[in-house]
Design an enzyme around this catalytic site. Structure first.
Site, PDB file in Angstrom:
ATOM      1  N   SER A  43       0.852  -1.188   0.000  1.00  0.00           N
ATOM      2  CA  SER A  43       0.000   0.000   0.000  1.00  0.00           C
ATOM      3  C   SER A  43       0.886   1.235   0.000  1.00  0.00           C
ATOM      4  CB  SER A  43      -0.951  -0.025   1.213  1.00  0.00           C
ATOM      5  OG  SER A  43      -1.835   1.065   1.177  1.00  0.00           O
ATOM      6  N   THR A  44       0.806   2.075   1.025  1.00  0.00           N
ATOM      7  CA  THR A  44       1.568   3.321   1.069  1.00  0.00           C
ATOM      8  C   THR A  44       3.069   3.052   0.955  1.00  0.00           C
ATOM      9  OG1 THR A  44      -0.124   4.162   2.565  1.00  0.00           O
ATOM     10  CG2 THR A  44       1.903   5.449   2.363  1.00  0.00           C
ATOM     11  N   HIS A  94      -2.739  -1.314  -3.082  1.00  0.00           N
ATOM     12  CA  HIS A  94      -3.888  -0.426  -2.861  1.00  0.00           C
ATOM     13  C   HIS A  94      -3.759   0.782  -3.779  1.00  0.00           C
ATOM     14  CE1 HIS A  94      -4.315  -2.065   1.530  1.00  0.00           C
ATOM     15  NE2 HIS A  94      -4.706  -2.930   0.618  1.00  0.00           N
ATOM     16  N   MET A 122      -0.254   1.256   4.958  1.00  0.00           N
ATOM     17  CA  MET A 122      -1.105   1.595   6.084  1.00  0.00           C
ATOM     18  C   MET A 122      -2.079   0.468   6.383  1.00  0.00           C
ATOM     19  SD  MET A 122      -2.011   5.535   4.996  1.00  0.00           S
ATOM     20  CE  MET A 122      -3.234   5.741   6.282  1.00  0.00           C
ATOM     21  N   ASP A 134      -4.283  -4.793   6.298  1.00  0.00           N
ATOM     22  CA  ASP A 134      -4.686  -5.690   5.226  1.00  0.00           C
ATOM     23  C   ASP A 134      -3.554  -6.663   4.899  1.00  0.00           C
ATOM     24  OD1 ASP A 134      -6.338  -6.715   3.211  1.00  0.00           O
ATOM     25  OD2 ASP A 134      -5.555  -5.315   1.711  1.00  0.00           O
TER      26      ASP A 134
END
Length: 413
Positions: free
Chosen positions: A229-230, A257, A350, A353
C-alpha cells in the site's frame, strides 16, 4: 479503493502536531484542505500556496513534515517543484494530489521515483471534493501516517519519519509494537491477535525485537504473491528490478492499494523495472509463469483453479479492510490454489490488510516474508503480519529480493 474512516482515526491528543503545507492553484481546494488540516488537533497548517514557486521559496522557513502538492499549477507545476522542495528542505515528505486521469497517474508515479512519498487521488471537480468524505478521510489519514503523528497511549498509527526514505535500513526497537496497524484496529473496535512466546504456534521461534517467526515452509514455491500500500510502488519497483531477471519459473501476482487508472500505469512501470511482461489482471485469465499480474483498481483479484490451472477471478464485492483491491481475499484464495507452494510478501503500507490472508497461506503450509519497520514508509501492513506471528522473516527491503530467490531455489535459511 483507499483508506476509509476506521483507518483514518488517530489519537485525540498527539504529543506533537504534524506540520502541513498545502500547495494548490485552486482557491477552493486550497482553502478546503487548509481548513481540514487546521481543524484537526493532530495537524498544524504552516503554509498555503497557489503554486510551486511560492512553496519552494517558503519551505525552508516553514519546515513542514508534509507537503500536499498539486500537479497542475501555473508558474511552476508540482513535478517541477518537487525536487526543488526536497533540495530546500530534505526532511519534508511530499504527498502528490491529482485527479484520476491517465496523464496525472503517470505523473504521480513518476513523482514517486523522483522522491515523493505517496499520492492521493482527488475527485474530478471542486463540488465533488467539497462533498467527498472519502477524499477527506484518506487525505488526513495519509498525512498523519506519513507525517509521523504520534499519540499518547499504546494504539499508535505513525510512520518512521526519520527512516522512511532509507529503504533497507536496519530494524528498530519500535518494531515489536506494530503501532500503526494496532491503531486502525483499535479505532474500529477490533483486537488483532499478536504472537507472544506464550501464545505462539508450534514451529515458531523468537526473532529480532521479540517478533515470533515461523519456520519456512518445506515446499518449493510455485507463485510469488505480493501485497502493498503506502510506499508500495517504490518498493515494488526496487524489488522487481532485483528479482525480475531471475523470475521466469513462476508468476508474480500483486495487490497494491490503488485506484483504477493508476494500476494500469503501475503495471507498465513494473514491466520496465523487471523486464517481465506485466499488466493489469483480466478476469478469467490463466496465470502463466514469468508474468506479472497487478490487481486492477476498484476490483478484488482472487485466484481459482480450473482444469488444474490457476485462473484469475476479478470480483466487485464490497471493500475489505476499507480497501478495493484488498490483500486478504487475494492471499486467502491463493492459499487454496497453491497451498504449501505459495510464497507471500507483505510490503510497506497503512492498516493491517494482508495479515488475515497471510494466516491462510501459512496454515496451508506456505510462507510469508514481511518488510521491516525501518525500511517501510508506513509499517502498518507488514507490522500487523509480524505481530500475528505468521512471518518466516521480517527483513529490510534490500534483503527481500535475495531472500525470495533463495526460497525459490529451495533453500530454507
Amino acid at each position: 479503493m483507499g483508506l476509509m474512516s476506521a483507518e483514518a482515526t488517530v489519537a485525540k491528543s498527539p504529543s506533537r502536531q504534524v506540520k502541513v503545507m498545502v500547495v494548490d492553484d485552486s482557491v477552493v481546494i486550497r482553502g478546503l484542505i487548509s481548513r481540514w488540516v487546521s481543524e484537526d488537533p493532530a495537524l498544524e497548517l504552516v503554509g498555503s500556496h497557489r503554486n510551486g514557486r511560492l512553496a519552494v521559496e517558503d519551505i525552508a522557513k516553514s519546515k513542514p513534515d508534509i507537503v500536499v502538492l498539486d500537479i497542475e499549477m501555473p508558474d511552476m507545476d508540482g513535478l517541477t517543484a518537487l525536487p526543488l522542495l526536497l533540495k530546500n528542505y530534505s526532511k519534508a515528505r511530499i504527498l502528490m494530489a491529482s485527479t484520476l486521469t491517465r496523464r496525472n497517474a503517470e505523473i504521480s508515479l513518476r513523482a514517486l521515483s523522483l522522491g515523493a512519498t505517496d499520492y492521493v487521488p482527488k475527485p474530478e471537480s471542486n463540488s465533488q471534493i467539497t462533498t467527498s468524505r472519502e477524499f477527506r478521510t484518506e487525505l488526513l489519514a495519509k498525512i498523519k501516517a506519513i507525517g509521523g503523528a504520534v499519540e499518547d497511549g499504546p494504539a499508535q498509527f505513525r510512520a518512521s519519519r526519520a527512516t522512511a526514505g532509507r529503504l533497507g535500513a536496519a530494524p528498530t526497537a519500535r518494531a515489536q509494537q506494530s503501532r500503526q496497524a494496532l491503531a486502525a484496529d483499535t479505532a474500529a473496535g477490533r483486537k488483532p491477535a499478536t504472537a507472544t512466546a506464550a501464545s505462539a504456534p508450534v514451529g515458531t521461534v523468537a526473532g529480532p525485537n521479540g517478533i515470533m517467526l515461523r519456520k519456512m515452509g518445506s515446499a518449493r514455491p510455485r507463485a510469488l504473491l505480493i501485497g502493498s500500500s503506502t510506499g508500495g510502488p517504490q518498493a515494488l519497483e526496487k524489488l522487481l528490478q532485483e528479482i525480475g531477471p531471475q523470475m521466469r519459473s513462476a508468476p508474480i501476482l500483486i495487490t497494491q492499494h490503488m485506484p483504477a487508472t493508476f494500476t494500469a500505469i503501475l503495471a507498465d512501470h513494473l514491466a520496465r523495472a523487471s523486464g517481465m511482461p506485466s499488466a493489469e489482471a483480466q478476469d478469467g485469465e490463466v496465470v502463466q509463469n514469468g508474468h506479472i499480474y497487478v490487481a486492477p483498481g476498484g476490483k478484488h483479484m482472487e485466484l481459482t483453479k480450473q482444469a488444474g490451472q490457476a485462473v484469475i477471478r476479478l470480483t466487485d464485492g464490497p471493500p475489505v479492510n476499507f480497501c478495493k483491491p484488498a490483500v486478504d481475499p487475494f492471499f486467502e484464495s491463493a492459499a487454496q490454489v497453491y497451498g504449501a507452494a505459495a510464497l507471500g510478501v507483505i510490503l510497506t503500507g497503512m492498516g493491517h490488510d494482508g495479515a488475515a490472508g497471510a494466516r491462510h497461506i501459512v496454515d496451508a503450509g506456505g510462507s510469508i516474508l514481511a518488510q521491516d519497520e525501518a525500511s517501510s514508509v508506513v509499517w502498518g501492513m507488514p507490522g500487523a503480519a509480524a505481530q500475528a506471528g505468521v512471518c518466516a522473516a521480517v527483513i529490510p527491503l534490500n534483503q527481500i529480493g535475495s531472500k525470495v530467490m533463495r526460497v525459490f531455489r529451495g533453500e530454507r535459511t
